[in-house]
Scaffold this active site. Structure first.
Site, PDB file in Angstrom:
ATOM      1  N   SER A   1       0.951  -0.923  -0.101  1.00  0.00           N
ATOM      2  CA  SER A   1       0.022   0.002  -0.049  1.00  0.00           C
ATOM      3  C   SER A   1       0.994   1.274   0.092  1.00  0.00           C
ATOM      4  O   SER A   1       2.090   0.971   0.372  1.00  0.00           O
ATOM      5  CB  SER A   1      -0.678  -0.008   1.308  1.00  0.00           C
ATOM      6  OG  SER A   1      -1.645  -1.190   1.330  1.00  0.00           O
TER       7      SER A   1
ATOM      8  N   HIS B   1      -7.010   5.664  -6.116  1.00  0.00           N
ATOM      9  CA  HIS B   1      -7.405   4.946  -4.728  1.00  0.00           C
ATOM     10  C   HIS B   1      -6.867   3.614  -4.551  1.00  0.00           C
ATOM     11  O   HIS B   1      -6.706   3.185  -3.476  1.00  0.00           O
ATOM     12  CB  HIS B   1      -8.907   5.251  -4.766  1.00  0.00           C
ATOM     13  CG  HIS B   1      -9.547   3.863  -5.311  1.00  0.00           C
ATOM     14  ND1 HIS B   1      -9.439   3.617  -6.659  1.00  0.00           N
ATOM     15  CD2 HIS B   1     -10.346   3.108  -4.656  1.00  0.00           C
ATOM     16  CE1 HIS B   1     -10.262   2.347  -6.786  1.00  0.00           C
ATOM     17  NE2 HIS B   1     -10.897   2.075  -5.763  1.00  0.00           N
TER      18      HIS B   1
END
Lengths: 476, 139
Positions: free
Chosen positions: A380, A399
């Protein structure tokens, strides 16, 4: 996507020149290879959104764009109510205010590694995940309405978390303008037992370590150092948001012709912002946003308790909470004038640059943290809103990775238990009630999140700050 | 033709398709395909019967409403369904869904369905007289 249909403005910016009924151009951000890999449906959906009444400047697709409902996932569009602008349930999505929050633990990877198994078990026990798992909190009548009006602020008042958390949440933890009365009884019933639950699909709770820092100044402002342990929570407004999305999509499909709105795709159904349907949806959607903010706040409380039982007196601090399925009223500069716009971000993250008045004072000099979810096996990212991104994309960025393979294909290719074993051999512990769910969410079924983030950085949508890699993942 | 269901690929979600000799049979099969996104419908015991009724101005909107009514029952009662009987009269649908309380171990549910959508939505009679009912469900 067929590149011959696009005008190349730079290495990472491609335009769909206005044609047919398009009122504004389409702008697709991404490297040549990312744009080429995008579904043809993204071209169609970006083009369709550009035909909607009251759209201003452009219909955007972020570097992780893929086929969505009406809007592409990764789609951004702003509308001016004074020019007959519309609001679209599909432009927000079924999981209203789905988002990511990141907590710093103040612990190092070295300290957490030997405790990882206990932590994984304790988190899996504490945070309900998966299909049919309810929470311990049951909301009825006035309590439900108070939650829908109050969001994370309501949750803090109920004893979930701390007041200091609120300034690290978009809208300071509470979306104003919510109208719980516009939320149907069906939606409220669906949510009754779901507060503080993670859900399923691509939602997760991860313990991660900071594997690499790219921007030391921003990382320092976010209190992130290589080797630190952080916690990411990815989930949304649960059954309530899904039900609101379902009901308003139908309402808009049926009402659109009455407003002279003729959309090329029914999923694009919308209503004028200043119409009974538009106002009702805004009130319900904002209530669902509060539901998502309250939900992530309650989960944060459960995570803190679980950490405390494994590492006594650990202090988990909220770095930031972003929502990536939203429609927000924002002020933007248009032709030298400040204009109030309704900005839809469907699978796109708000990414305000330094100095934006909506940022908490502690982050004002550096910009808004932009939290990008990865997969169980990859990474991430933490990015920061870049100066000038408001002019480029209404202050929006990507996103997540986005799927490269359908669930159906993933299920044929992987066995959930093997995925869990393979990740365990790499030091990543998975806890999930469903092996099939794990197979469908196998890391190989997703695109390369690093390529997406690099493109967002190069396009000036947001700047890379740190890369996070998973240690423990709780999946629904 | 024999009634049957299947899934078709969609980027992030799941396409569900039901086929059968009548519109009703196609709707029943589409509902089995909906369950199939969560668990194996054949492994669901018919212990509880839930009555579902809905009404819509068009056959395709009725399919979305029918599937969303099931999504609602599954979510609020924590049920999974393995058998359906559907009756359609004009724009009105009456149905019975048979199922049981979800069992984490036996059903190992893969995903929660958020809702049925208008994407790839089709309800039609085919050239051979059989019916098809399909759409994408968001998971």
């Amino acid at each position: 996507m067929d590149l011959s249909l696009l005008s190349r403005k730079s290495d990472v910016e491609w335009w769909i020149e206005p044609h047919g009924r398009m009122r504004v151009p389409g702008i697709v951000f991404g490297t040549e290879s990312l744009v080429k890999e995008m579904d043809e449906k993204v071209y169609e959906q970006v083009t369709n959104v550009a035909t909607l009444r009251g759209i201003v400047r452009a219909s955007y697709a972020m570097p992780d764009a893929h086929w969505g409902y009406g809007f592409s996932i990764g789609g951004v569009a702003a509308f001016d109510a004074d020019q007959g602008g519309v609001i679209s349930a599909g432009g927000v999505g079924f999981d209203i205010s789905c988002g990511v929050r990141l907590l710093s633990t103040g612990l190092t990877r070295e300290l957490v590694e030997p405790l990882k198994k206990r932590l994984a078990d304790e988190l899996a026990r504490s945070v309900p995940a998966g299909v049919g798992r309810g929470g311990r909190l049951h909301l009825d009548g006035p309590e439900m309405d108070a939650m829908l009006a109050g969001g994370a602020r309501w949750a803090v008042e109920q004893g979930y978390g701390m007041a200091a958390d609120l300034e690290r949440i978009e809208e300071h933890g509470r979306m104003s303008g919510a109208k719980p009365g516009e939320v149907s009884e069906h939606a409220k019933t669906r949510q009754r037992d779901q507060m503080g639950t993670l859900g399923s699909g691509n939602h997760y709770l991860e313990v991660q370590h900071v594997a690499k820092v790219f921007d030391p100044a921003a990382a320092s402002a976010f209190a992130l150092r290589e080797g630190d342990v952080v916690v990411s929570i990815h989930c949304g407004s649960r059954g309530l948001g899904h039900q609101i999305g379902t009901e308003f999509l139908k309402r808009m499909v049926l009402a659109a012709p009455g407003y002279g709105i003729d959309v090329p795709d029914r999923e694009l159904a919308c209503a004028p912002i200043d119409s009974p349907e538009g106002e009702a949806y805004l009130g319900a959607m904002r209530a669902a946003t509060n539901c998502a903010l309250a939900n992530r706040q309650i989960i944060t409380h459960l995570v803190r308790r679980a950490f405390d039982s494994v590492v006594p007196r650990s202090q988990l601090t909220l770095l930031y909470d972003v929502s990536h399925n939203t429609c927000k009223v924002e002020s933007h500069q248009m032709d030298g004038r400040t204009q109030r716009l309704f900005v839809h971000r469907k699978g796109a993250t708000r990414a305000f640059g330094p100095g934006h008045p909506d940022l908490p004072p502690a982050l004002s000099a550096i910009g808004q943290p932009v939290l990008i979810g990865g997969t169980m096996g990859t990474a991430s990212y933490v990015l920061v809103g870049a100066g000038g991104s408001e002019a480029r994309s209404f202050g929006s960025s990507c996103h997540g990775a986005g799927r490269s393979m359908s669930r159906h294909q993933a299920l044929r290719q992987w066995n959930g238990r093997q995925v869990i074993e393979e990740l365990a051999s790499r030091g990543i512990l998975i806890r999930s009630p469903s092996a099939r769910g794990v197979a469908e969410e196998a890391p190989g079924a997703y695109k390369d999140v690093t390529a997406v983030v690099d493109a967002a950085d190069r396009a000036g949508l947001s700047r890379k700050v740190a890369r996070l890699e998973p240690l423990v993942c709780i999946k629904g | 033709m024999r009634a049957a269901w299947e899934h078709f690929p969609h980027g992030a979600d799941v396409g569900i398709r039901g086929m059968g000799p009548t519109k009703e049979a196609a709707f029943e099969q589409a509902a089995l395909a909906l369950t199939g996104a969560v668990t194996d419908p054949a492994a669901v015991r018919p212990e509880v019967a839930v009555q579902v009724a809905c009404e819509a101005p068009a056959a395709d909107v009725l399919l979305v409403d029918w599937l969303n009514a099931l999504v609602y029952e599954m979510a609020t009662r924590r049920l999974v369904f393995g058998a359906f009987t559907v009756a359609i009269d004009g724009g009105r649908l009456h149905a019975t869904a048979w199922g049981e309380t979800i069992d984490q171990v036996r059903h190992e549910p893969a995903v929660e369905i958020k809702g049925a959508t208008y994407t790839a939505l089709r309800v039609e009679e085919r050239d051979d007289g059989s019916w098809l009912a399909q759409c994408v469900v968001d998971v």
